[in-house]
Every structure is written in structure tokens, then in C-alpha cells.
Design an enzyme around this catalytic site. Structure first.
Site, short mmCIF file in Angstrom:
data_model
loop_
_atom_site.label_atom_id
_atom_site.label_comp_id
_atom_site.label_asym_id
_atom_site.label_seq_id
_atom_site.Cartn_x
_atom_site.Cartn_y
_atom_site.Cartn_z
N CYS A 2 -22.06 36.05 -11.79
CA CYS A 2 -22.80 34.87 -11.36
C CYS A 2 -23.96 35.21 -10.41
O CYS A 2 -24.17 36.38 -10.12
CB CYS A 2 -21.87 33.87 -10.70
SG CYS A 2 -20.77 34.65 -9.54
N1 GLU Z 1 -15.39 30.20 -6.82
C1 GLU Z 1 -16.54 29.41 -7.01
C2 GLU Z 1 -16.38 28.42 -8.11
O1 GLU Z 1 -15.55 28.41 -8.88
C3 GLU Z 1 -17.78 30.27 -7.22
C4 GLU Z 1 -17.74 31.02 -8.51
C5 GLU Z 1 -18.96 31.93 -8.67
O2 GLU Z 1 -18.96 32.99 -8.04
O3 GLU Z 1 -19.85 31.54 -9.40
O4 GLU Z 1 -17.08 27.56 -8.30
#
Ligand code: GLU
Length: 365
Positions: A2
Site C-alpha cells: 500500500c
Molecule cells: N490497517 C489499515 C486498514 O486496513 C491500513 C492498511 C494499509 O496499510 O493500507 O485499513
């Protein structure tokens, strides 16, 4: 893995359309990292509120959604000082959906918005605490607790600076994170921080930078102790000795009328087309831009902590980055940095991967 991309222009006038294009392009450069949805937050047409646009699927769909909102967003409006934040999400908590997309918000009025890469492992505990305080959650994500928690601290400490609020928040978080915050209460400011997930900032000025480092400001007095409710204590991170903050001159002030642009990103691929001058943040650095000045803060000083963060000059071109002989860009980025940077970057990548794998094996809802 991401991605995060944030863009702050100070006294460098830009149309809202240009800012949005810049944010979307930043996200496109980060697409190779993998993601399932994308979102942006910019100042709304009235410049007082914050507009959030989110979309599941490709960044191109977000781009389309932004185009469809052109009238609402007043694309030709020119802003001299502005902060926009953007995100590609790789869902860990909650399915890919618009409500789970980032940026997440503190309240319906979008007082504070945040983008997050990583996983907050103690989010359940924080959520219970905030629900008791009356906060209502709209998403299934771990990230939303961050947006609500900063709002909670703001209500308790309306005199805190944006940076102090973020410092109070990160003291309560466990897990891996890179975060960028924007707030309608602190227009034209951006606060970013990281622990375990990568984050860097690119600096673009009209004239050459006067310095190749930014001094680090260390915490003087532990304001967090008063900022934290008695019934909600940090987890094993409290009560470290603190040293006085260094002098107020220890900020990075660009030359010439403070015309400066900052590009926060998960990796250099999103920055290199704008500038090759970057600072890699270390765990627990809190970077704040206010009135065009970048300052880097740490709450505590360990024995061998450095006094400054270097401004590195990236030697690579975007094409090189994307077409290099390495399997993954991240590998290339790591191996082409000086040794000091290589070691910390390896640590970062490994740490976030470890947290993610642990979570995926054990906890996935
Ligand atoms: N844990 C967060 C989510 O689920 C961020 C995930 C990410 O790193 O994009 O939205």
C-alpha cells in the site's frame, strides 16, 4: 504494502485541479506496491472544510470520481498554501469498501483526517476506550481509532499544537504505522510520523537548499502524561527520561520567501519526479510542517541518538527505478542507498512485513 502520498505547497500557488492531479499521480507511482482501494483529502471549495474522495479498485477510478466532483471542488480555485493527503489501501481490517478506504476522519465534519499504512495491533483496546467517551465508529478498520483519538486529545487540550496532538496519539499506538494527518483546525499544516512502516519527505525549493540536514528537536517536558486519561495508559512506552528540546532555530527554513513544496511518501518512486532531495524518517520521528517550515521532533533522546536527519540527494531517475534489473523496486531502492540508509530501510521493510504476516496468520477477522 500500500502507499501514502501527501503534498504541501507553501507560497507556491496551485489550482485545486493541479493539487489533485499531483496527489493522484503520486498514488499511481505507488500502485506497484499492491492495493485494493484509494482515497484523497483536500481543502473543500470553501477552503474551511475538508473534502474526502474515496474509491475501491484502481487509482484510475478514484481519478474518475474526482472528475465527477469537479463542480463541487471548484477546480480552478488557486491556493497559495495547502496540504493534501492521499492513500492506496491494502486492507487488513475490514473489507475493501468505500467506508473502509482512507483517509479516515475524526467526525462527520472532517475535523481531522488521516492516512495510515500498517496495522494498529492494540486498536480494539483504543476503540473500547473511545466508545466509552462517546465516539461512534463508521468503519471496520484499525485506522479509524487514530482519527478519533486525535479528536479526543484536541477536545481535552485545545491549546496543543497539531504536532503535540499527533505525539499524544502515537504514544498510545502499538503495531506498525506510517501516518499523515491533515486538519481543518490547522490549515496549511501537515504532521507525519512512522514506526515500522516506511516514510520519507521530498523537499522542493526554488533555490538551492541552504543546508543538508534538519536538526532534531527533542522533547523537554512530557506533556503526554497530562494529556492521557488516567484510565488509559500507554503500553510500556511511558516514563523514559527526556532531555530539553533544543533551541527554536532548529527548524528547516527554506530560502527565498519560504516558497517550498513538501512531498511525503512511502517510497521515493512517488517523489523523484518532483525533487531528488529527501529525508528518510526514523521510527518515532514526528515531522511537522507549519508556515512552510519543516521540523522533526522526537519525544525522548537515547544515548547515541543523532542531532539531525540528513537531506539525501537521490541519484536515481524515475525510469531507472521502474525499469531496473531488480525484481522489486523496493529492493532497488534499498541497495542504491548509502549503507546507513540501507540498514534502516531493511529494518523497516522487514518489520512491517513481520507485523503483517503475524496478523494474517493469527488474527484476520
Ligand atoms: N490497517 C489499515 C486498514 O486496513 C491500513 C492498511 C494499509 O496499510 O493500507 O485499513
Amino acid at each position: 504494502m500500500c502507499g501514502i502520498f501527501a503534498y504541501l505547497n507553501n507560497l507556491t500557488p496551485k489550482k485545486r485541479a493541479e493539487i489533485l492531479e499531483l496527489l493522484v499521480n503520486g498514488l499511481k507511482r505507488l500502485e506497484y506496491r499492491g492495493y485494493d482501494s484509494a482515497g484523497v483529502a483536500v481543502d473543500a471549495a470553501n477552503s474551511k472544510d475538508i473534502a474526502i474522495i474515496k474509491k475501491t479498485g484502481k487509482v484510475a477510478l478514484l481519478e474518475e470520481a474526482i472528475k465527477n466532483k469537479s463542480n463541487e471542488l471548484d477546480m480552478d480555485d488557486i491556493v497559495d498554501v495547502h496540504c493534501g493527503i492521499a492513500h492506496t489501501r491494502w486492507a487488513t481490517h475490514g473489507v475493501p469498501s468505500e467506508v473502509n478506504c482512507h483517509p479516515h476522519r475524526s467526525d462527520e465534519g472532517n475535523g481531522f483526517v488521516v492516512v495510515h499504512n500498517g496495522i494498529i495491533t492494540n486498536y480494539k483496546e483504543v476503540k473500547v476506550f473511545l466508545e466509552k467517551k462517546g465516539f461512534c465508529f463508521e468503519s471496520e478498520t484499525d485506522t479509524e481509532v487514530i482519527a478519533k483519538l486525535i479528536s479526543h486529545f484536541y477536545q481535552q487540550h485545545p491549546n496543543f499544537s497539531f504536532r503535540e496532538l499527533v505525539e499524544s496519539v502515537v504514544q498510545q499506538l502499538e503495531g506498525a504505522f506510517a501516518l499523515c494527518f491533515k486538519s481543518k483546525y490547522f490549515p496549511g499544516e501537515c504532521v507525519a510520523t512512522r514506526r515500522g512502516s516506511p516514510l520519507l519527505v521530498g523537499i522542493k525549493t526554488v533555490t538551492r537548499l541552504a543546508t543538508d540536514h534538519v536538526p532534531i528537536l527533542y522533547g523537554k517536558e512530557d506533556h503526554r502524561k497530562s494529556s492521557i486519561d488516567k484510565d488509559f495508559r500507554p503500553h510500556g512506552r511511558a516514563d523514559y527520561p527526556t532531555l530539553p528540546r533544543t533551541g527554536s532555530t532548529s527548524e528547516f527554513e527554506p530560502l527565498e520567501d519560504k516558497q517550498v513544496e513538501y512531498f511525503f511518501a512511502s517510497d521515493a518512486s512517488a517523489i523523484i519526479e518532483h525533487t531528488n532531495r529527501v529525508i528518510y524518517f526514523e521510527d518515532d520521528d514526528v515531522a511537522a510542517v507549519k508556515n512552510g517550515r519543516l521540523s522533526i521532533h522526537r519525544l525522548r533522546r537515547g544515548g547515541d541518538d543523532p542531532h539531525k536527519r540528513e537531506i539525501h540527494t537521490l541519484k536515481m531517475e524515475l525510469q531507472q527505478i521502474m525499469k531496473g534489473s531488480y525484481d522489486y523496486f523496493m529492493q532497488k531502492e534499498i541497495f542504491e542507498q548509502p549503507d546507513s540508509v540501507v540498514n534502516t530501510m531493511r529494518g523497516r521493510v522487514n518489520f512491517e512485513t513481520k507485523v503483517r504476516l503475524q496478523f494474517e496468520n493469527k488474527e484476520k477477522p
